[in-house]
Design a protein around this motif. Structure first.
Motif, short mmCIF file in Angstrom:
data_model
loop_
_atom_site.label_atom_id
_atom_site.label_comp_id
_atom_site.label_asym_id
_atom_site.label_seq_id
_atom_site.Cartn_x
_atom_site.Cartn_y
_atom_site.Cartn_z
N UNK A 178 0.84 -1.20 0.00
CA UNK A 178 0.00 0.00 0.00
C UNK A 178 0.88 1.26 0.00
N UNK A 179 0.33 2.34 -0.49
CA UNK A 179 1.05 3.62 -0.46
C UNK A 179 1.09 4.13 0.98
N UNK A 180 2.04 5.04 1.31
CA UNK A 180 2.09 5.57 2.69
C UNK A 180 0.76 6.15 3.16
N UNK A 181 0.07 6.89 2.29
CA UNK A 181 -1.23 7.47 2.68
C UNK A 181 -2.25 6.38 2.95
N UNK A 182 -2.25 5.33 2.14
CA UNK A 182 -3.18 4.22 2.35
C UNK A 182 -2.85 3.46 3.64
N UNK A 183 -1.56 3.32 3.93
CA UNK A 183 -1.13 2.61 5.14
C UNK A 183 -1.65 3.32 6.38
N UNK A 184 -1.42 4.63 6.46
CA UNK A 184 -1.81 5.40 7.64
C UNK A 184 -3.34 5.38 7.80
N UNK A 185 -4.06 5.61 6.71
CA UNK A 185 -5.52 5.66 6.78
C UNK A 185 -6.10 4.29 7.12
N UNK A 186 -5.63 3.24 6.47
CA UNK A 186 -6.14 1.89 6.72
C UNK A 186 -5.80 1.42 8.12
N UNK A 187 -4.64 1.82 8.62
CA UNK A 187 -4.26 1.45 9.99
C UNK A 187 -5.22 2.07 11.01
N UNK A 188 -5.65 3.30 10.77
CA UNK A 188 -6.62 3.91 11.67
C UNK A 188 -7.97 3.22 11.61
N UNK A 189 -8.32 2.74 10.43
CA UNK A 189 -9.57 1.99 10.27
C UNK A 189 -9.56 0.75 11.14
N UNK A 190 -8.51 -0.04 11.05
CA UNK A 190 -8.48 -1.28 11.84
C UNK A 190 -8.23 -0.99 13.33
N UNK A 191 -7.53 0.13 13.62
CA UNK A 191 -7.22 0.45 15.02
C UNK A 191 -8.46 0.78 15.83
N UNK A 192 -9.48 1.39 15.18
CA UNK A 192 -10.68 1.72 15.96
C UNK A 192 -11.41 0.45 16.40
N UNK A 193 -11.28 -0.63 15.62
CA UNK A 193 -11.88 -1.90 16.03
C UNK A 193 -11.19 -2.43 17.28
N UNK A 194 -9.85 -2.46 17.25
CA UNK A 194 -9.10 -3.00 18.36
C UNK A 194 -9.22 -2.17 19.62
N UNK A 195 -8.99 -0.86 19.49
CA UNK A 195 -9.06 0.00 20.68
C UNK A 195 -10.49 0.07 21.21
N UNK A 196 -11.47 0.01 20.30
CA UNK A 196 -12.86 0.04 20.72
C UNK A 196 -13.26 -1.19 21.51
#
Length: 249
Positions: free
Chosen positions: A40-58
């Protein structure tokens, strides 16, 4: 764009990241390089990581919250400062050399980890005095600084937050519960920002997010079951992992 085969290693790594993040923070040190490795591109990495992170932290927040390991009165006061700091941190990226800053933070987190582990009683007993002037004088500016760091760089945010709450007197299980709740709020804020940018790779982020949530649920339950001594051991491990990630770039 990668093919669906990347989920063969993405899902178990997201599960592992969720587990360790729910216990002691630092899950991003696993998910970020995993997403980069997928192509993935750097922008896609950062954005997609936040997507999955809200599942885990939530999911971790729900577990700690239900068992009473989140000090709601304190955390509610800290969330706005964390969000403000995160926004300011994101705006500082263009003005500060991230490589030099990364090395400095790597040194700081090693020192913090050494202090935690060297003090055998630190974080093992709950000595939180409540919403005193000293508590607020420590946690309000500390949360703002952590928010700035999260917006600017990110890796180890939950680990720093745990240390802040332990300094305030919480045992490491309650410190982890408070840190996960704070981190969920900042992740949600960042998710909203990145959602507008349209860089999220949903077919990767959603299944990895579910795996991350499952790992976080197990990790939070394990932390509450095994207690602060287990969390402290995991904390030391995560400090090494986060430091290596920061030093190696």
């Amino acid at each position: 764009m990668p093919g669906p085969e990347v989920l063969l290693y993405g899902l178990p790594l997201a599960f592992l990241a969720g587990f360790i993040d729910a216990v002691a923070g630092g899950g991003g040190t696993i998910t970020l390089p995993t997403l980069f490795f997928m192509g993935l591109s750097p922008a896609q990495v950062v954005a997609t990581n936040k997507l999955l992170a809200i599942f885990g932290s939530g999911s971790a927040t729900v577990q700690y919250w239900r068992k009473g390991h989140v000090d709601r009165a304190l955390v509610v006061r800290l969330i706005p400062l964390a969000l403000l700091g995160s926004a300011i941190g994101a705006s500082l990226v263009r003005f500060v050399n991230p490589d030099a800053f990364r090395t400095l933070v790597g040194v700081v987190i090693l020192v913090v980890g050494a202090l935690v582990l060297a003090n055998k009683s630190f974080g093992l007993e709950d000595r939180y005095p409540g919403l005193t002037a000293r508590t607020l004088a420590l946690t309000l500016p500390g949360t703002f600084i952590i928010g700035v760091y999260d917006g600017f760089l990110g890796p180890g945010t939950g680990t720093f937050a745990m240390f802040l709450f332990a300094l305030a007197g919480f045992n490491l299980v309650r410190a982890s519960g408070n840190a996960r709740t704070l981190n969920f709020a900042t992740n949600l804020g960042a998710f909203t920002f990145f959602l507008i940018g349209g860089q999220m790779v949903w077919w990767i982020g959603l299944p990895m997010g579910l795996a991350n949530a499952l790992g976080a649920t197990l990790g939070a339950r394990m932390a509450m079951l095994r207690g602060s001594a287990f969390v402290k051991w995991m904390y030391g491990l995560i400090v090494l992992l986060v430091s290596a990630r920061l030093f190696l770039g």
